[in-house]
Write a protein that holds these residues in place. Structure first.
Motif: not given
Length: 121
Positions: A2, A22, A24-25, A28, A76-77
């Motif tokens: 996501q 950002a 998520s999930g 990454f 995770n960005t």
């Protein structure tokens, strides 16, 4: 995966903005990541891509030398640092993830919702 893009806004020509995405999930660190943009009435176009490690990047000619794509896998960005902005940079900017290294939007599997960048003259 996501993806949530943020950081858009209104800026004067010549100014700067930094977009964030950002993730998520799923893990990454594996996907290659890209930024695309779409002006109303136009097709979505490639802006920049960075590989899974952050060691390789590629830019559209229209932004080369002005935009910098980077990623922080620990956070995770994904980022897009935009400088020397022009009115023609006005668009909705989307982040995307792909298991393949590509500039083609149809090869990206996951997309964020987009963030609007408006550059005034």
């Amino acid at each position: 995966v996501q993806l949530q893009a943020s950081g858009g806004g209104l800026v004067q020509a010549g100014g700067s903005l930094r977009l964030s995405c950002a993730a998520s999930g799923r893990t990454f660190s594996r996907p290659n990541m890209g930024w695309f943009r779409q002006d109303p009435g136009k097709e979505r176009e490639f802006v920049a891509a960075v590989n899974w490690s952050g060691g390789m990047s590629y830019y559209a000619d229209s932004v080369k030398g002005r935009f910098t794509i980077s990623r922080d896998n620990a956070e995770n960005t994904l980022y897009l640092h935009m400088t020397s902005l022009k009115p023609e940079d006005t668009a909705v900017y989307y982040c995307a993830a792909s298991t393949r290294w590509s500039t083609k939007l149809n090869l990206y599997d996951y997309w964020g919702q987009g963030t609007l960048v408006t550059v005034s003259s």
